[in-house]
Design an enzyme around this catalytic site. Sequence first.
Site, mmCIF file in Angstrom:
data_model
loop_
_atom_site.group_PDB
_atom_site.id
_atom_site.type_symbol
_atom_site.label_atom_id
_atom_site.label_comp_id
_atom_site.label_asym_id
_atom_site.label_seq_id
_atom_site.Cartn_x
_atom_site.Cartn_y
_atom_site.Cartn_z
ATOM 1 N N GLY A 1 7.471 -8.425 -2.821
ATOM 2 C CA GLY A 1 8.439 -7.527 -3.756
ATOM 3 C C GLY A 1 8.290 -7.291 -5.295
ATOM 4 O O GLY A 1 8.763 -8.216 -6.154
ATOM 5 N N LEU A 2 7.475 -6.359 -5.421
ATOM 6 C CA LEU A 2 7.166 -6.029 -6.913
ATOM 7 C C LEU A 2 7.853 -4.501 -7.232
ATOM 8 O O LEU A 2 8.493 -4.404 -8.317
ATOM 9 C CB LEU A 2 5.522 -5.872 -6.957
ATOM 10 C CG LEU A 2 4.998 -5.400 -8.371
ATOM 11 C CD1 LEU A 2 5.246 -6.580 -9.164
ATOM 12 C CD2 LEU A 2 3.410 -5.145 -8.372
ATOM 13 N N GLY B 1 7.381 1.710 -10.385
ATOM 14 C CA GLY B 1 6.506 1.744 -9.399
ATOM 15 C C GLY B 1 5.029 1.492 -9.893
ATOM 16 O O GLY B 1 4.509 0.417 -10.009
ATOM 17 N N SER B 2 4.494 2.590 -10.706
ATOM 18 C CA SER B 2 2.887 2.312 -11.230
ATOM 19 C C SER B 2 2.977 1.267 -12.402
ATOM 20 O O SER B 2 2.471 0.496 -12.821
ATOM 21 C CB SER B 2 2.405 3.589 -11.785
ATOM 22 O OG SER B 2 2.310 4.566 -10.465
ATOM 23 N N THR C 1 7.608 -3.063 2.242
ATOM 24 C CA THR C 1 6.759 -3.427 3.784
ATOM 25 C C THR C 1 7.248 -4.746 4.379
ATOM 26 O O THR C 1 7.102 -5.837 3.565
ATOM 27 C CB THR C 1 5.134 -3.280 3.417
ATOM 28 O OG1 THR C 1 4.723 -2.032 2.753
ATOM 29 C CG2 THR C 1 4.614 -3.503 4.838
ATOM 30 N N GLY D 1 -6.922 22.001 16.365
ATOM 31 C CA GLY D 1 -6.288 23.298 16.450
ATOM 32 C C GLY D 1 -4.836 23.122 16.433
ATOM 33 O O GLY D 1 -4.132 22.152 16.001
ATOM 34 N N GLU E 1 -0.251 0.488 -3.125
ATOM 35 C CA GLU E 1 -1.055 -0.513 -4.059
ATOM 36 C C GLU E 1 -1.813 0.061 -4.822
ATOM 37 O O GLU E 1 -3.159 0.075 -5.090
ATOM 38 C CB GLU E 1 -1.960 -1.292 -2.595
ATOM 39 C CG GLU E 1 -0.965 -1.863 -1.770
ATOM 40 C CD GLU E 1 -1.720 -3.256 -1.253
ATOM 41 O OE1 GLU E 1 -2.653 -3.739 -1.838
ATOM 42 O OE2 GLU E 1 -1.170 -3.851 -0.282
ATOM 43 N N THR F 1 -1.705 4.144 -6.981
ATOM 44 C CA THR F 1 -1.821 5.560 -6.703
ATOM 45 C C THR F 1 -3.305 5.778 -6.930
ATOM 46 O O THR F 1 -3.886 5.042 -7.704
ATOM 47 C CB THR F 1 -1.015 6.174 -7.480
ATOM 48 O OG1 THR F 1 -1.064 6.312 -8.864
ATOM 49 C CG2 THR F 1 0.670 6.101 -7.201
#
Length: 383
Positions: free
Chosen positions: A124-125, A131-132, A158, A339, A363, A365
């Site tokens: 949990g970061l 985010g970054s 996740t 295709g 993890e 960008t």
Amino acid sequence: MNLELSEEQAAVKELARDFTEREIVPHAAAWDRAESVDRAIVKKLGALGFLGLTIDEEYGGSGGDHLAYCLVTEELGRGDSSVRGIVSVSLGLVAKSIAYWGTEEQRRAWLPRLTSGDAVGCFGLTEPGTGSDAANLTTRAVRDGDDYVITGSKMFITNGTWADVVLLFARTGGAEGHRGISAFLVPTDTPGLTRREIHGKLGLRGQATAEIVLDGVRVPASAMLAPEGKGFSVAMSALAKGRMSVAAGCVGIAQACLDAAVDYAGRREQFGVPIARHQLVQELLADIAVDVDAARLLTWRVADLIDRGQPFATESSVAKLYAGEAAVRCANNALQVFGGYGYVDEFPAGKLLRDARVMTLYEGTSQIHKLLIGRALTGVSAF
Ligand code: FAD
């Protein structure tokens, strides 16, 4: 660096390949449509030792080196990135952090459960607003007697709704930026912690991705992992190695693209011959093959450096950046080979492209990894 696999590494790769063919490939499309992989897969991963790679046997681990870990995550990623992500996070980010930073009590409390698959871990970061720029996270843990009381929220986690424990990063004390951050091991059944699954993802649909809200969550001070103020070091050391397993997962996607595209090109006929006879189709296949090899070699270099105790953080950024972008390119090229049939989910190319797309985002960008590589080259930080 010796590129020949040892007997043990070859055996682990074979085990992972066989497991992927039997237990993952036949179900991946259905799990994608159902937006959930079968949870029984976690215990199976644990039983084979895939959740304990590189962890000491005395804590329930299965030993092995980082190249073996790459081989397993590549094979799982070839089958389904949603399954690969379970291992990369529960083992790669959580269990390995506990093994490295934890007290004996914390190791004994969590590692046997995580390595066996009895418990799942999440990391949990990220927060809704950071985010970054993770060092500016705002979740706060306030000391209250022998406890900490945590309030805040985490985004895009996740394994979030499956996890039994979250390795959580929160601000303690007054210091700003990365210096004020500490890490905690928070059981997800602690009162005040709620989770909401995020639906409608472009890819990784089988993976339980969640928002986690912490409203006055009380944990004992012994839940802190590593000394107070060292949380950002915990996070960055976990991610430096974690990026290698994401890169290995990307190699798996790229290999799946190559296998599927070569097979289809040999069977599909246009203008009276298999499309494999058309040189521009061969160009698409060759481009995929070169990306597979390059991404794999860059990823193995990281494993080799880690196993020899050498610095590896920049090489890990190089591998993750290249492999993430390569996975997207390979999936796009594979779809082109298919295709119009590549555009419907009866065929694998569409899912591979959707699953690949997140690899340049999480993890770190691709832009952030370019900045990290640029900093290593110049000594000048853009952050
Ligand atoms: P932002 O940081 O807002 O970036 C937006 C854009 O701006 C990007 O293109 C970025 O490259 C660019 N940008 C930002 N700063 C700069 C800069 N300084 N220079 C140049 N460009 C810049 N997080 C966890 O903690 N745990 C997890 O388990 C986890 N799992 C995830 C699973 C999924 C499916 C997804 C989508 C995300 C997950 N994440 C997780 C979060 C992920 O790590 C973040 O999404 C990622 O770090 C990017 O943050 P952001 O989405 O806030 O984008």
